[in-house]
Write an enzyme that holds these catalytic residues in place. Structure first.
Site, short mmCIF file in Angstrom:
data_model
loop_
_atom_site.label_atom_id
_atom_site.label_comp_id
_atom_site.label_asym_id
_atom_site.label_seq_id
_atom_site.Cartn_x
_atom_site.Cartn_y
_atom_site.Cartn_z
N HIS A 59 0.84 -1.20 0.00
CA HIS A 59 0.00 0.00 0.00
C HIS A 59 0.87 1.25 0.00
O HIS A 59 0.77 2.11 0.88
CB HIS A 59 -0.91 0.01 1.23
CG HIS A 59 -1.84 -1.17 1.34
ND1 HIS A 59 -1.42 -2.42 1.71
CD2 HIS A 59 -3.17 -1.28 1.13
CE1 HIS A 59 -2.46 -3.25 1.73
NE2 HIS A 59 -3.53 -2.59 1.38
N GLU A 240 -9.29 -5.43 -4.15
CA GLU A 240 -8.28 -6.32 -3.54
C GLU A 240 -8.75 -7.78 -3.56
O GLU A 240 -7.92 -8.70 -3.51
CB GLU A 240 -8.03 -5.92 -2.07
CG GLU A 240 -7.28 -4.62 -1.90
CD GLU A 240 -7.08 -4.23 -0.43
OE1 GLU A 240 -6.27 -3.35 -0.18
OE2 GLU A 240 -7.74 -4.80 0.46
#
Ligand code: DHB
Ligand code: FE
Length: 306
Positions: A59, A240
């Site tokens: 991330h 995701e």
């Protein structure tokens, strides 16, 4: 050959780690969330895996937007938990399975997947949180890890079907490895959440519950869905979820669901978990009857109607 003993999926929301760090796991707000993982932890303690292949996305911690690999595989001896801005966390570093990682990379390239090869990299909450949820807070992690990074952040992200195909190659690598390690594959991320833009705060519990059912019983449908449909149904960060398809692609068509759990919201996310074994080789390491999973409609009612 090594043996695939289970396919696990879980959300990796960073506030889960913060809740553990701050001693909040037993509070009214968090206890129902953590209670749902107890049977999964018991399953894994009995299953005694040697290696965990963890599929997750970085991330912006180890890869920033200036250079984003579509797929990357770690082949380090050790992965340190990255400091995401709140200081170092009180968890041990993750021991790598560099030998198996190189074999996985070889197998991927032989099968026309060409991942970035990372001999040195830190791992963020995408890997840390699933490890804590399934293994608790040991002095040293009881498994060696193989991190697979998937770009689900910077468009163009890979197709869900490509993630699923990558899982098949991962299975081939496990079964062509001369060692006798017991391997679990852990897909991470999701479920529905959107952290930015006009739909910030979006969650879709109905779609999440359906996903937890379909990932076991109808993965081909999930693999055939477009990226845009993932974003529509699960939110931009909910995309995701396609990383769970790498895990599912490594499993047989027929699986036994041992445990599932769903909790909403954890931070801004619908949080879900599943533990599956291949039906043909299920070892019945879980107590009692297999959990049937949540009752819910198909993930994508539109696609089912079509
Ligand atoms: C949240 C969820 C994530 O998957 C993530 O990577 C970061 C934040 C959240 O819900 O806050
Ligand atoms: Fe995430």
């Amino acid at each position: 050959m090594a043996k695939l003993i289970g396919g696990l999926g879980t959300s990796h929301v960073p506030s889960i780690a913060a809740a553990i760090d701050k001693g909040l796991a037993g509070t009214d707000a968090w206890k129902p969330f953590f209670d749902g993982y107890v049977p999964a932890k018991e399953w894994i303690a009995r299953a005694k895996p040697d290696i965990a292949v963890v599929i997750f996305n970085d991330h912006g911690n180890s890869f920033f937007l200036d250079r984003v690999p579509t797929f990357a595989v770690g082949c380090a001896e050790e992965y340190r938990p990255v400091d995401e801005g709140w200081g170092p966390r009180p968890i041990p570093p993750f021991e790598g399975a560099a030998d198996f990682s190189w074999h996985l990379i070889d197998t991927l390239v032989d099968n026309r997947f060409d991942p970035m090869i990372c001999q040195e990299i830190e791992v963020d909450h995408g890997l840390q949180v699933p490890m804590e949820l399934f293994f608790g807070r040991p002095e040293a992690w009881p498994v060696r890890v193989v991190p697979i990074f998937v770009n689900v952040i910077q468009y163009p992200i890979p197709l869900p079907s490509r993630c699923y195909e990558m899982g098949r190659v991962l299975r081939q690598a496990i079964e062509s490895w001369p060692g006798d390690e017991r391997v679990v594959v852990i897909g991470t991320g999701g479920l529905s959440h959107q952290l930015q833009g006009s739909r910030a705060g979006f969650v879709n519990p109905e779609a999440d519950r359906a996903f937890l059912k379909d990932i076991a019983t109808d993965p081909d449908r999930l693999a055939a869905m477009s990226r845009e449909r993932y974003v529509e149904m699960f939110g931009s960060e909910g995309a995701e979820l396609m990383m769970w398809l790498v895990m599912r692609g490594a499993m047989d068509r027929d699986v036994v669901v041992r445990h599932t759990h769903y909790f909403v919201p954890a931070s801004m996310t619908g949080a879900g978990m599943i533990v599956m074994e291949n039906a043909a080789t299920a070892e019945a390491v879980g107590p009692g009857a297999p959990s049937p999973g949540p009752e819910a409609p198909a993930t994508d009612p539109e696609a089912r109607a079509a």
